[in-house]
Write a protein that holds these residues in place. Structure first.
Motif, PDB file in Angstrom:
ATOM      1  N   SER A   1       0.842  -1.208   0.000  1.00 37.04           N
ATOM      2  CA  SER A   1       0.000   0.000   0.000  1.00 37.04           C
ATOM      3  C   SER A   1       0.869   1.246   0.000  1.00 37.04           C
ATOM      4  O   SER A   1       1.791   1.376   0.809  1.00 37.04           O
ATOM      5  CB  SER A   1      -0.882   0.031   1.255  1.00 37.04           C
ATOM      6  OG  SER A   1      -2.020  -0.771   1.092  1.00 37.04           O
TER       7      SER A   1
ATOM      8  N   HIS B   1     -11.732   0.843  -1.288  1.00 38.08           N
ATOM      9  CA  HIS B   1     -10.376   0.454  -0.874  1.00 38.08           C
ATOM     10  C   HIS B   1     -10.395  -0.701   0.118  1.00 38.08           C
ATOM     11  O   HIS B   1      -9.369  -1.041   0.696  1.00 38.08           O
ATOM     12  CB  HIS B   1      -9.659   1.650  -0.234  1.00 38.08           C
ATOM     13  CG  HIS B   1      -9.298   2.721  -1.214  1.00 38.08           C
ATOM     14  ND1 HIS B   1      -8.114   2.711  -1.917  1.00 38.08           N
ATOM     15  CD2 HIS B   1      -9.975   3.823  -1.625  1.00 38.08           C
ATOM     16  CE1 HIS B   1      -8.069   3.777  -2.708  1.00 38.08           C
ATOM     17  NE2 HIS B   1      -9.190   4.459  -2.560  1.00 38.08           N
TER      18      HIS B   1
ATOM     19  N   SER C   1      -0.633  -5.857  -3.795  1.00 38.59           N
ATOM     20  CA  SER C   1      -0.653  -5.156  -5.095  1.00 38.59           C
ATOM     21  C   SER C   1       0.768  -4.672  -5.381  1.00 38.59           C
ATOM     22  O   SER C   1       1.079  -3.501  -5.234  1.00 38.59           O
ATOM     23  CB  SER C   1      -1.627  -3.973  -5.047  1.00 38.59           C
ATOM     24  OG  SER C   1      -1.688  -3.350  -6.313  1.00 38.59           O
TER      25      SER C   1
ATOM     26  N   LYS D   1       0.978  -2.668  -9.143  1.00 39.79           N
ATOM     27  CA  LYS D   1       0.129  -1.504  -9.439  1.00 39.79           C
ATOM     28  C   LYS D   1      -0.012  -0.707  -8.146  1.00 39.79           C
ATOM     29  O   LYS D   1      -0.378  -1.273  -7.109  1.00 39.79           O
ATOM     30  CB  LYS D   1      -1.252  -1.954  -9.930  1.00 39.79           C
ATOM     31  CG  LYS D   1      -2.158  -0.776 -10.272  1.00 39.79           C
ATOM     32  CD  LYS D   1      -3.479  -1.255 -10.841  1.00 39.79           C
ATOM     33  CE  LYS D   1      -4.489  -0.182 -11.193  1.00 39.79           C
ATOM     34  NZ  LYS D   1      -4.335   1.158 -10.754  1.00 39.79           N
ATOM     35  N   ARG D   2       0.308   0.563  -8.215  1.00 38.27           N
ATOM     36  CA  ARG D   2       0.272   1.388  -6.999  1.00 38.27           C
ATOM     37  C   ARG D   2      -1.171   1.633  -6.561  1.00 38.27           C
ATOM     38  O   ARG D   2      -1.997   2.075  -7.355  1.00 38.27           O
ATOM     39  CB  ARG D   2       0.976   2.719  -7.243  1.00 38.27           C
ATOM     40  CG  ARG D   2       2.454   2.524  -7.423  1.00 38.27           C
ATOM     41  CD  ARG D   2       3.256   3.652  -6.833  1.00 38.27           C
ATOM     42  NE  ARG D   2       4.659   3.244  -6.814  1.00 38.27           N
ATOM     43  CZ  ARG D   2       5.588   3.829  -6.085  1.00 38.27           C
ATOM     44  NH1 ARG D   2       5.293   4.841  -5.322  1.00 38.27           N
ATOM     45  NH2 ARG D   2       6.818   3.404  -6.120  1.00 38.27           N
ATOM     46  N   ARG D   3      -1.434   1.317  -5.307  1.00 36.61           N
ATOM     47  CA  ARG D   3      -2.746   1.598  -4.718  1.00 36.61           C
ATOM     48  C   ARG D   3      -2.598   1.498  -3.205  1.00 36.61           C
ATOM     49  O   ARG D   3      -1.525   1.169  -2.710  1.00 36.61           O
ATOM     50  CB  ARG D   3      -3.804   0.601  -5.202  1.00 36.61           C
ATOM     51  CG  ARG D   3      -3.453  -0.873  -5.004  1.00 36.61           C
ATOM     52  CD  ARG D   3      -4.694  -1.774  -5.002  1.00 36.61           C
ATOM     53  NE  ARG D   3      -5.499  -1.723  -6.185  1.00 36.61           N
ATOM     54  CZ  ARG D   3      -5.375  -2.505  -7.264  1.00 36.61           C
ATOM     55  NH1 ARG D   3      -4.409  -3.410  -7.307  1.00 36.61           N
ATOM     56  NH2 ARG D   3      -6.191  -2.416  -8.285  1.00 36.61           N
ATOM     57  N   TRP D   4      -3.648   1.819  -2.486  1.00 33.91           N
ATOM     58  CA  TRP D   4      -3.654   1.512  -1.062  1.00 33.91           C
ATOM     59  C   TRP D   4      -4.968   0.829  -0.728  1.00 33.91           C
ATOM     60  O   TRP D   4      -5.961   0.992  -1.453  1.00 33.91           O
ATOM     61  CB  TRP D   4      -3.419   2.758  -0.189  1.00 33.91           C
ATOM     62  CG  TRP D   4      -4.463   3.836  -0.317  1.00 33.91           C
ATOM     63  CD1 TRP D   4      -4.410   4.936  -1.113  1.00 33.91           C
ATOM     64  CD2 TRP D   4      -5.713   3.902   0.391  1.00 33.91           C
ATOM     65  NE1 TRP D   4      -5.548   5.684  -0.961  1.00 33.91           N
ATOM     66  CE2 TRP D   4      -6.363   5.081  -0.033  1.00 33.91           C
ATOM     67  CE3 TRP D   4      -6.346   3.100   1.342  1.00 33.91           C
ATOM     68  CZ2 TRP D   4      -7.611   5.466   0.460  1.00 33.91           C
ATOM     69  CZ3 TRP D   4      -7.586   3.486   1.832  1.00 33.91           C
ATOM     70  CH2 TRP D   4      -8.215   4.658   1.386  1.00 33.91           C
TER      71      TRP D   4
END
Ligand code: ZN
Length: 435
Positions: A94, A109, A125, A128-131
């Motif tokens: 994250s 989210h 993840s 792929k950048r996400r939180w």
């Protein structure tokens, strides 16, 4: 070489309790702390640091991820999701975040499992950048406020990927590889069990005065770690490795599972199938199509290393897999670790004594004059030497010890016992033809 232990399961279990709380991922300080704890047992363990951006076969080593704190608070300021309670609550990798968001945005989210509504799922993840946060599905109905405060104190920036490598030199350069992955946070069977087993097998081997083979133990993040390691070492491994084993899901005591190498006919496959046949009440045989771990890299076309997995309940197949229910005591037990450890000792013992035995006399030898045959011939009196005669009659230089075990229908350990007796009397040789 003694091939059983009756308290190593307990010792491995305690070691896993020590490693349990660290928030491991494919990179970061959780992995380093894990490797440092392994060094308490294996002082010569080398830690390789591979910088972010390094080519790893067809992959690239990603940025390093570290996390210190993460939570979600409701309007009253009460913490309703807290990373410090369970590290599975945060999606692995994250990116940092801090701010107030609407319930609708927050729900986008949140990850949960409707089919296992009380469990926290393990979600990552990496590329792929996400939180995000992971919660039990049943908890979703408790989100009644229209706004929430979210805080994720993490770093996602260039650093390095850590790999533990421990090599025990044997009398020959021919190598046996045990690889395990150390990239999951607090999950017991799918992954910590492999780390504990690898550590204790390496420790056990390091106490031996004499080893025929060289042993290489690898503690690496799954898939990307294998790729990074193979990028540098594939040529060497292709030349030297005679058998390789992926250690994962080795701590529950429910069943045995076998996942073959890509070709399915390597020495590693043959050894594991033989051991399963004579040491278990049954096992589930998977196919190469069921793979899902480091063998995908190690056995890939062009690399073709002979990697096999001997597991208890296979990853992806047991209900607790990748959830908060995969715990020490929940899936992994002392008995499971103990029986798996002992099975691997049998494997090592067989591989250390691997040979194509050859008879040294023409014709069936007269065992009586060597004291190996009963001197009174009466019905039933030869039953005890039956195994010896069978082993001897397959010792033609074309059957290896596993073939002889399969053909004479006795465990390979018994084959080795008979071969020892026969070689003491100079009736067989275990030396290769050209030595
Ligand atoms: Zn996993």
């Amino acid at each position: 070489m003694s091939s059983s232990s009756d308290n190593t399961g307990e010792l491995i279990y305690r070691f896993l309790e020590q490693l349990w709380p660290y928030c491991r991922s494919i990179t970061g300080d959780g992995v380093r702390q894990t490797l440092s704890d392994i060094q308490q047992h294996l002082q010569a363990l080398k830690v390789l640091e591979i910088p972010s951006g390094t080519k790893a076969l067809d992959w690239t080593v990603p940025d390093e991820w570290n996390i210190r704190e993460a939570w979600v608070k409701d309007k009253k300021g009460q913490t309703i999701i807290d990373f410090s309670v369970n590290n599975l609550h945060v999606v692995g990798y994250s990116e940092p975040f801090s701010g107030k968001i609407s319930k609708k945005d927050l729900l986008n989210h949140l990850f949960s499992l409707p089919d296992q509504p009380d469990l926290i799922p393990y979600v990552t993840s990496y590329y792929k950048r996400r939180w995000g946060f992971c919660v039990p599905y049943n908890m979703l109905r408790d989100f009644r406020d229209d706004e929430y405060e979210v805080y994720i104190d993490s770093d996602l920036e260039p650093g390095s990927l850590s790999i533990g490598e421990y090599v025990l030199k044997g009398e020959t350069d021919k190598e046996i590889v045990f690889s395990t992955y150390c990239c999951h946070p607090s999950l017991a069977n799918d992954q910590l069990s492999g780390v504990g087993l690898a550590t204790y097998l390496a420790k056990w081997l390091s106490d031996k005065h004499r080893l025929k083979h060289t042993y290489r133990f690898l503690f690496l993040p799954e898939i990307i770690g294998s790729a990074a390691y193979l990028q540098k070492n594939a040529d060497h491994l292709k030349k030297q490795v005679i058998a390789a084993f992926n250690l994962t899901c080795v701590g529950d005591n429910r069943m045995w599972s076998y996942l073959p190498s890509r070709s399915g006919n390597t020495l590693a496959d043959k050894a594991i199938l033989n051991l399963l046949k004579y040491n278990t009440a049954g096992y589930k045989a998977y196919t190469w199509n069921d793979r899902g771990s480091d063998e995908s890299m190690f056995c890939a076309p062009g690399i073709d290393l002979p990697m096999v997995s001997l597991m208890r309940s296979k990853y992806g197949e047991f209900p607790e897999y990748h959830t908060s229910a995969d715990t020490l005591g929940g899936t992994v037990t002392v008995e499971g670790l103990e029986t798996t450890f002992n099975m691997f000792l049998k494997l090592i013992n067989a591989l250390e004594n691997y040979a194509y035995p050859r008879a040294l006399v023409f014709g069936e030898p007269q065992l009586g004059k060597r004291g190996l045959y009963p001197d009174l011939s009466i019905k039933g009196s030869t039953a005890t030497v039956k195994h010896m005669l069978n082993v001897l009659s397959y010792s033609d230089g074309y059957h290896d010890i596993f073939d002889i075990s399969n053909r004479s229908c006795i465990p390979v350990e018994q084959v080795l016992t008979q071969l020892n007796k026969l070689s003491e009397h100079r009736l067989v040789t275990l030396e290769p033809v050209n030595s």
